[in-house]
Design a protein around this motif. Structure first.
Motif, PDB file in Angstrom:
ATOM      1  N   MET A  56       4.956  13.172  -7.182  1.00 28.74           N
ATOM      2  CA  MET A  56       4.351  13.304  -8.500  1.00 28.74           C
ATOM      3  C   MET A  56       4.022  14.768  -8.779  1.00 28.74           C
ATOM      4  SD  MET A  56       1.589  10.180  -8.408  1.00 28.74           S
ATOM      5  CE  MET A  56       1.141  10.443 -10.119  1.00 28.74           C
ATOM      6  N   SER A  57       3.959  15.098 -10.066  1.00 25.97           N
ATOM      7  CA  SER A  57       3.520  16.449 -10.422  1.00 25.97           C
ATOM      8  C   SER A  57       3.071  16.486 -11.865  1.00 25.97           C
ATOM      9  CB  SER A  57       4.656  17.460 -10.229  1.00 25.97           C
ATOM     10  OG  SER A  57       4.209  18.796 -10.478  1.00 25.97           O
ATOM     11  N   ASP A  58       2.167  17.411 -12.170  1.00 21.15           N
ATOM     12  CA  ASP A  58       1.975  17.769 -13.568  1.00 21.15           C
ATOM     13  C   ASP A  58       2.932  18.927 -13.850  1.00 21.15           C
ATOM     14  OD1 ASP A  58       0.617  19.909 -12.346  1.00 21.15           O
ATOM     15  OD2 ASP A  58      -0.837  20.068 -13.957  1.00 21.15           O
ATOM     16  N   ILE A  59       3.476  18.957 -15.053  1.00 17.91           N
ATOM     17  CA  ILE A  59       4.511  19.921 -15.411  1.00 17.91           C
ATOM     18  C   ILE A  59       4.257  20.420 -16.824  1.00 17.91           C
ATOM     19  CG2 ILE A  59       6.987  20.262 -15.792  1.00 17.91           C
ATOM     20  CD1 ILE A  59       7.569  18.021 -13.839  1.00 17.91           C
ATOM     21  N   LEU A  60       4.307  21.714 -17.009  1.00 18.47           N
ATOM     22  CA  LEU A  60       4.275  22.287 -18.348  1.00 18.47           C
ATOM     23  C   LEU A  60       5.639  22.025 -18.989  1.00 18.47           C
ATOM     24  CD1 LEU A  60       2.897  24.031 -20.544  1.00 18.47           C
ATOM     25  CD2 LEU A  60       3.897  26.031 -19.409  1.00 18.47           C
ATOM     26  N   MET A  61       5.666  21.218 -20.046  1.00 17.33           N
ATOM     27  CA  MET A  61       6.939  20.804 -20.621  1.00 17.33           C
ATOM     28  C   MET A  61       7.822  21.990 -21.021  1.00 17.33           C
ATOM     29  SD  MET A  61       6.531  17.469 -23.004  1.00 17.33           S
ATOM     30  CE  MET A  61       6.019  15.870 -22.385  1.00 17.33           C
ATOM     31  N   GLY A  62       7.229  22.943 -21.710  1.00 15.85           N
ATOM     32  CA  GLY A  62       8.019  24.077 -22.169  1.00 15.85           C
ATOM     33  C   GLY A  62       8.659  24.847 -21.031  1.00 15.85           C
ATOM     34  N   GLY A  63       8.040  24.792 -19.859  1.00 14.91           N
ATOM     35  CA  GLY A  63       8.565  25.500 -18.703  1.00 14.91           C
ATOM     36  C   GLY A  63       9.837  24.897 -18.147  1.00 14.91           C
ATOM     37  N   ASP A 107       0.841  -1.189   0.000  1.00 19.06           N
ATOM     38  CA  ASP A 107       0.000   0.000   0.000  1.00 19.06           C
ATOM     39  C   ASP A 107       0.878   1.241   0.000  1.00 19.06           C
ATOM     40  OD1 ASP A 107      -2.131  -1.637   0.095  1.00 19.06           O
ATOM     41  OD2 ASP A 107      -2.619  -1.296   2.204  1.00 19.06           O
ATOM     42  N   ILE A 108       0.489   2.242  -0.764  1.00 15.90           N
ATOM     43  CA  ILE A 108       1.298   3.450  -0.851  1.00 15.90           C
ATOM     44  C   ILE A 108       0.406   4.658  -1.073  1.00 15.90           C
ATOM     45  CG2 ILE A 108       1.673   3.237  -3.342  1.00 15.90           C
ATOM     46  CD1 ILE A 108       4.570   4.245  -2.801  1.00 15.90           C
ATOM     47  N   LYS A 109       0.779   5.760  -0.448  1.00 15.15           N
ATOM     48  CA  LYS A 109       0.064   7.024  -0.601  1.00 15.15           C
ATOM     49  C   LYS A 109       1.039   8.063  -1.137  1.00 15.15           C
ATOM     50  CE  LYS A 109      -3.289   6.182   3.096  1.00 15.15           C
ATOM     51  NZ  LYS A 109      -3.884   6.694   4.361  1.00 15.15           N
ATOM     52  N   MET A 110       0.586   8.823  -2.111  1.00 16.20           N
ATOM     53  CA  MET A 110       1.447   9.832  -2.738  1.00 16.20           C
ATOM     54  C   MET A 110       0.688  11.133  -2.942  1.00 16.20           C
ATOM     55  SD  MET A 110       3.433   7.634  -5.693  1.00 16.20           S
ATOM     56  CE  MET A 110       1.948   6.797  -6.279  1.00 16.20           C
ATOM     57  N   ASP A 111       1.419  12.240  -2.805  1.00 14.09           N
ATOM     58  CA  ASP A 111       0.877  13.551  -3.149  1.00 14.09           C
ATOM     59  C   ASP A 111       1.242  13.858  -4.594  1.00 14.09           C
ATOM     60  OD1 ASP A 111      -0.248  14.298  -0.646  1.00 14.09           O
ATOM     61  OD2 ASP A 111       1.780  14.670   0.107  1.00 14.09           O
ATOM     62  N   CYS A 112       0.300  14.465  -5.313  1.00 16.74           N
ATOM     63  CA  CYS A 112       0.538  14.899  -6.684  1.00 16.74           C
ATOM     64  C   CYS A 112       0.340  16.403  -6.768  1.00 16.74           C
ATOM     65  CB  CYS A 112      -0.408  14.192  -7.656  1.00 16.74           C
ATOM     66  SG  CYS A 112      -0.204  14.706  -9.385  1.00 16.74           S
ATOM     67  N   LYS A 117      13.413  19.064 -10.853  1.00 21.64           N
ATOM     68  CA  LYS A 117      14.330  18.764  -9.761  1.00 21.64           C
ATOM     69  C   LYS A 117      13.574  18.364  -8.500  1.00 21.64           C
ATOM     70  CE  LYS A 117      18.365  20.545  -7.262  1.00 21.64           C
ATOM     71  NZ  LYS A 117      17.917  19.997  -5.971  1.00 21.64           N
ATOM     72  N   THR A 118      12.437  18.995  -8.276  1.00 25.70           N
ATOM     73  CA  THR A 118      11.649  18.687  -7.090  1.00 25.70           C
ATOM     74  C   THR A 118      11.158  17.242  -7.118  1.00 25.70           C
ATOM     75  OG1 THR A 118      10.932  21.002  -7.007  1.00 25.70           O
ATOM     76  CG2 THR A 118       9.687  19.431  -5.697  1.00 25.70           C
ATOM     77  N   VAL A 119      10.718  16.783  -8.281  1.00 24.57           N
ATOM     78  CA  VAL A 119      10.299  15.381  -8.416  1.00 24.57           C
ATOM     79  C   VAL A 119      11.518  14.470  -8.404  1.00 24.57           C
ATOM     80  CG1 VAL A 119       9.139  13.697  -9.889  1.00 24.57           C
ATOM     81  CG2 VAL A 119       8.183  15.992  -9.648  1.00 24.57           C
ATOM     82  N   LYS A 120      12.586  14.873  -9.049  1.00 28.62           N
ATOM     83  CA  LYS A 120      13.817  14.078  -9.085  1.00 28.62           C
ATOM     84  C   LYS A 120      14.307  13.763  -7.679  1.00 28.62           C
ATOM     85  CE  LYS A 120      18.664  14.376 -10.633  1.00 28.62           C
ATOM     86  NZ  LYS A 120      19.313  14.433  -9.305  1.00 28.62           N
ATOM     87  N   ASP A 121      14.277  14.755  -6.802  1.00 25.95           N
ATOM     88  CA  ASP A 121      14.769  14.588  -5.442  1.00 25.95           C
ATOM     89  C   ASP A 121      13.761  13.890  -4.532  1.00 25.95           C
ATOM     90  OD1 ASP A 121      17.007  15.911  -6.290  1.00 25.95           O
ATOM     91  OD2 ASP A 121      16.420  17.852  -5.447  1.00 25.95           O
ATOM     92  N   GLY A 122      12.526  13.706  -5.027  1.00 24.81           N
ATOM     93  CA  GLY A 122      11.502  13.069  -4.207  1.00 24.81           C
ATOM     94  C   GLY A 122      10.865  14.010  -3.208  1.00 24.81           C
ATOM     95  N   THR A 123      11.127  15.322  -3.356  1.00 21.77           N
ATOM     96  CA  THR A 123      10.479  16.299  -2.473  1.00 21.77           C
ATOM     97  C   THR A 123       8.969  16.195  -2.614  1.00 21.77           C
ATOM     98  OG1 THR A 123      12.371  17.770  -2.760  1.00 21.77           O
ATOM     99  CG2 THR A 123      10.365  18.731  -1.833  1.00 21.77           C
ATOM    100  N   ILE A 124       8.516  16.018  -3.849  1.00 19.78           N
ATOM    101  CA  ILE A 124       7.135  15.618  -4.098  1.00 19.78           C
ATOM    102  C   ILE A 124       7.193  14.368  -4.990  1.00 19.78           C
ATOM    103  CG2 ILE A 124       5.944  17.821  -3.803  1.00 19.78           C
ATOM    104  CD1 ILE A 124       6.215  18.328  -6.771  1.00 19.78           C
ATOM    105  N   VAL A 175       4.227  13.186 -14.139  1.00 20.95           N
ATOM    106  CA  VAL A 175       5.390  12.331 -13.901  1.00 20.95           C
ATOM    107  C   VAL A 175       5.396  11.831 -12.465  1.00 20.95           C
ATOM    108  CG1 VAL A 175       6.821  13.451 -15.655  1.00 20.95           C
ATOM    109  CG2 VAL A 175       6.818  14.334 -13.317  1.00 20.95           C
ATOM    110  N   ILE A 176       6.146  10.743 -12.250  1.00 22.20           N
ATOM    111  CA  ILE A 176       6.303  10.172 -10.914  1.00 22.20           C
ATOM    112  C   ILE A 176       7.777   9.899 -10.666  1.00 22.20           C
ATOM    113  CG2 ILE A 176       5.844   7.845 -11.813  1.00 22.20           C
ATOM    114  CD1 ILE A 176       4.696   7.126  -9.073  1.00 22.20           C
ATOM    115  N   ASN A 177       8.234  10.184  -9.480  1.00 21.80           N
ATOM    116  CA  ASN A 177       9.601   9.894  -9.068  1.00 21.80           C
ATOM    117  C   ASN A 177       9.861   8.388  -9.193  1.00 21.80           C
ATOM    118  OD1 ASN A 177      11.265   8.810  -6.594  1.00 21.80           O
ATOM    119  ND2 ASN A 177      12.075  10.860  -7.004  1.00 21.80           N
ATOM    120  N   ASN A 178      11.006   8.013  -9.756  1.00 17.97           N
ATOM    121  CA  ASN A 178      11.285   6.602 -10.011  1.00 17.97           C
ATOM    122  C   ASN A 178      11.375   5.758  -8.745  1.00 17.97           C
ATOM    123  OD1 ASN A 178      11.267   6.285 -12.791  1.00 17.97           O
ATOM    124  ND2 ASN A 178      13.396   6.931 -13.037  1.00 17.97           N
TER     125      ASN A 178
END
Length: 324
Positions: free
Chosen positions: A85-92, A23-28, A76-83, A235-238
């Motif tokens: 998951m996130s939606d991200i504007l690609m161009g940004g 079981d796992i809970k995640m913030d997006c 970077k925030t998702v990479k580090d696992g600070t959050i 995206v989701i942190n690996n």
């Protein structure tokens, strides 16, 4: 007999602990307001994941950037696992990897069919770039086509001169600068006050964003230049991804595929609905003149040529494959 009972109890305990561990809970993190179709898509995804995994994977969506992360720092925030998951504007986040700027290259796709072809062609390169940043791309969906909101009508190429235009990424800034405008970057949350104070007098964005931002309170015209169909990705942190069981991963990908298909359709519907609302609120909506189309097309071709000369191999490969 006692030995058998103890063994059986240990097996039951092991299964229970295994199920609990699965079981796992995640913030997006969701950048836009809860009423925006990208945030609604993220919530639909969370609902489907909960359903398909029988509640063993729970995703809590936080719209409006309420977790405090909204811009170029998201990779970077998702990479580090600070959050997780996130939606991200690609161009940004194209400054982190050039391929993320593909969908916002100007006038590369001028309808949804072409935008989908561009996405399907570039998807392997998006996946590769995400892996470099310790995350997995679950799904992506386009914004409706970007146009220009202005205070005065755009009838000729000369009307671009001096426009103080808020753009959402480097590509848009480069194109509008070539057209004679003065582009600038501003966080979405600061845009309304910037329009009120005159810091900016125009915005490159979609009809949906114009509706969400209530642009009729500060601007009067929307010219449908179909600049681009920029993508938002979820995206989701690996490390979080690897914590899921193979069965959970399968169900999450099933939910992602369904939501992606739904969101592509919803993008088009949201565009039509938003244009209707803008018109009802007094925004004058128009197609660009031939003079404007010719100018922007010429600038866009030159911009792509120059970008290709200095781009890395993955960007070049995606563009070349799309143009075949």
């Amino acid at each position: 007999m006692l030995k058998w009972i103890v063994s059986a109890l240990l097996m039951v305990l092991a299964f229970a602990l295994s199920a609990q561990a699965a079981d796992i809970k995640m913030d997006c993190n969701a950048i836009y307001s809860a009423s925006n179709f990208h945030s609604q898509g993220a919530q639909l995804f969370a609902n489907k994941v909960a359903e398909y995994t029988s509640g063993s994977v729970q995703i809590s969506v936080h719209p409006g950037g309420s977790l405090g992360f909204k811009g170029p720092e998201l990779l970077k925030t998702v990479k580090d696992g600070t959050i997780p998951m996130s939606d991200i504007l690609m161009g940004g986040v194209a400054g982190s990897d050039q391929v993320f700027g593909i969908s916002s290259m100007p006038l590369l796709a001028d309808n949804y069919a072409q935008a989908r072809k561009l996405y399907d062609t570039a998807r392997p390169y998006y996946d590769k770039a995400c892996r470099k940043w310790n995350q997995k791309l679950l799904y992506a969906a386009p914004w409706p086509p970007s146009g220009l909101f202005t205070q005065t009508p755009l009838k000729t190429a000369a009307d671009f001169e001096g426009l103080k235009t808020r753009t959402y990424d480097k590509n848009g800034a480069e194109l509008l600068r070539a057209a004679g405008a003065s582009p600038m970057s501003l966080p979405w949350g600061e845009l309304y006050s910037a329009l009120q104070t005159g810091l900016v007098d125009s915005v490159l964005t979609s009809a949906v964003s114009g509706k969400d931002g209530k642009f009729w309170e500060t601007l009067k015209y929307f010219t449908k230049i179909n600049y681009a169909f920029p993508l938002n990705m979820v995206v989701i942190n690996n490390d979080y991804w690897d914590a899921l069981t193979p069965k959970q991963q399968k169900e999450v990908l099933k939910a992602a595929a369904e939501v992606e298909a739904y969101q592509w359709e919803e993008s088009s519907k949201s565009n039509d609905e938003s244009l209707k609302i803008l018109a009802e609120k007094g925004i004058t909506i128009s197609e660009p003149s031939k003079e404007i189309i010719d100018m922007l097309s010429s600038d866009a071709v030159l911009m792509l040529e120059n970008t290709m000369k200095k781009s890395k191999k993955d960007f070049k490969a995606a563009i070349n494959a799309y143009k075949k």
